[in-house]
Every structure is written in C-alpha cells, then in structure tokens.
Design a protein around this motif. Sequence first.
Motif, mmCIF file in Angstrom:
data_model
loop_
_atom_site.group_PDB
_atom_site.id
_atom_site.type_symbol
_atom_site.label_atom_id
_atom_site.label_comp_id
_atom_site.label_asym_id
_atom_site.label_seq_id
_atom_site.Cartn_x
_atom_site.Cartn_y
_atom_site.Cartn_z
ATOM 1 N N UNK A 86 0.591 -3.252 -102.640
ATOM 2 C CA UNK A 86 0.474 -1.651 -102.483
ATOM 3 C C UNK A 86 2.305 -1.713 -103.115
ATOM 4 N N UNK A 87 1.717 -1.461 -104.676
ATOM 5 C CA UNK A 87 3.553 -0.592 -105.366
ATOM 6 C C UNK A 87 3.515 0.250 -105.787
ATOM 7 N N UNK A 88 4.260 1.574 -105.319
ATOM 8 C CA UNK A 88 4.732 2.816 -106.022
ATOM 9 C C UNK A 88 5.868 2.956 -106.348
ATOM 10 N N UNK A 89 5.936 3.614 -107.771
ATOM 11 C CA UNK A 89 7.072 3.795 -108.287
ATOM 12 C C UNK A 89 7.070 5.000 -108.309
ATOM 13 N N UNK A 90 8.437 5.952 -107.771
ATOM 14 C CA UNK A 90 8.271 7.564 -108.076
ATOM 15 C C UNK A 90 8.741 7.953 -109.321
ATOM 16 N N UNK A 91 8.185 8.562 -110.362
ATOM 17 C CA UNK A 91 9.014 8.821 -111.763
ATOM 18 C C UNK A 91 9.832 10.476 -111.505
ATOM 19 N N UNK A 92 9.235 11.713 -110.149
ATOM 20 C CA UNK A 92 9.690 12.562 -110.669
ATOM 21 C C UNK A 92 9.220 13.104 -109.471
ATOM 22 N N UNK A 93 10.081 13.886 -109.172
ATOM 23 C CA UNK A 93 9.755 14.616 -108.012
ATOM 24 C C UNK A 93 11.077 15.544 -107.741
ATOM 25 N N UNK A 94 10.607 16.811 -106.781
ATOM 26 C CA UNK A 94 11.019 18.790 -107.102
ATOM 27 C C UNK A 94 10.683 18.809 -105.313
ATOM 28 N N UNK A 95 10.637 19.981 -105.408
ATOM 29 C CA UNK A 95 10.805 21.073 -104.601
ATOM 30 C C UNK A 95 11.511 22.182 -104.382
ATOM 31 N N UNK A 96 11.199 23.253 -103.513
ATOM 32 C CA UNK A 96 11.876 24.674 -103.381
ATOM 33 C C UNK A 96 11.399 24.819 -101.747
ATOM 34 N N UNK A 97 12.060 25.051 -100.779
ATOM 35 C CA UNK A 97 12.636 25.513 -99.902
ATOM 36 C C UNK A 97 11.801 23.949 -98.873
ATOM 37 N N UNK A 98 10.291 25.234 -98.219
ATOM 38 C CA UNK A 98 9.468 23.503 -97.305
ATOM 39 C C UNK A 98 9.055 23.396 -98.720
ATOM 40 N N UNK A 99 8.783 23.184 -99.191
ATOM 41 C CA UNK A 99 7.629 22.560 -100.432
ATOM 42 C C UNK A 99 8.121 21.366 -101.151
#
Length: 150
Positions: A86-99
């Motif tokens: 299994x290989x995971x490649x993160x391309x985008x991450x974002x958030x606000x507060x506790x989400x």
Amino acid sequence: MIKLIVTSFLSLLIMPTAVLAGDLEAEIRAIDAKVQQLQNTGDAASIAKMYAHDGVRLPPDGSRIEGREAIQKSFQDAVDVGVTNVKLELTDVNGQGDIAWSIGTYSIDVPTGENEISTFTGNYTIVYESDSDGVWRIRVDTWNDDAPEE
C-alpha cells in the motif's frame, strides 16, 4: 467482491494521531506514513481504532461501512485476500478548526490469480475531526479506482 475488498483496504487510508506542533500538512503526512505501515503489516484492528466511533467508509460500487467494528472487518477482509504494498501520496490538505480534509492518490498490489499480482491505483478523500483530546480521527473516507488501462 474482490474489488470491494481491495478498495476497502484503502482509504485510509489515514490514521489519526495526537495533534503535534507544526503545520497541518506535516501532521497529515505523518498520519499517512503510519497508516501505510499498519496496512502493510495487516493490522486492521489498529487502523479501525483511528476512526471515530461512528466513522464512515464509502467504497466505490459498495455499501456504506459504518462504525469501528464494520471498518475493522473491511480492512481485515483486504488483509485476508492478500492486499500488499500500500502506497499513499498526499496531494492536498486543508482544514479549519477541528476539521481537516485531505486528497491523495494510492496504489496497492492485489493477488488476482494463481501467482499473479495486479496493481490498482486511484484517488482518495478523507475528512478528519480532532477530538477533545486533540487526536485526529477519521470521520469519513472515500476513494475511487483509476480507469483501467486499455
């Protein structure tokens, strides 16, 4: 059924962890690395604990999987059929507060016949929620396979 089992093993895809100092992207990348480790060692129980108690998985072409017990079974089914690498490649991450939310790509190897292994690739999206102890838990994850090569 194999497609559901194969794709059930994904998503991951991302394991919650205590909120650490640093930016959100670094935290999510660390979670990805831990999930890869657990998936590749077949630890379905530990992966399931990373979900909220009422977490949800939304597999492509499959029924909704809800709650830790059902989530653990979906990962164990994938382990039992031999999903590996299994290989995971993160391309985008974002958030606000506790989400927080992430988007990425994945690849996995799956036995598809006697002495045959096929690699499946695709995209995933995960929504996390930080609990009262500052631990990121997976609320919802979903994924889809890339179109087969012709």
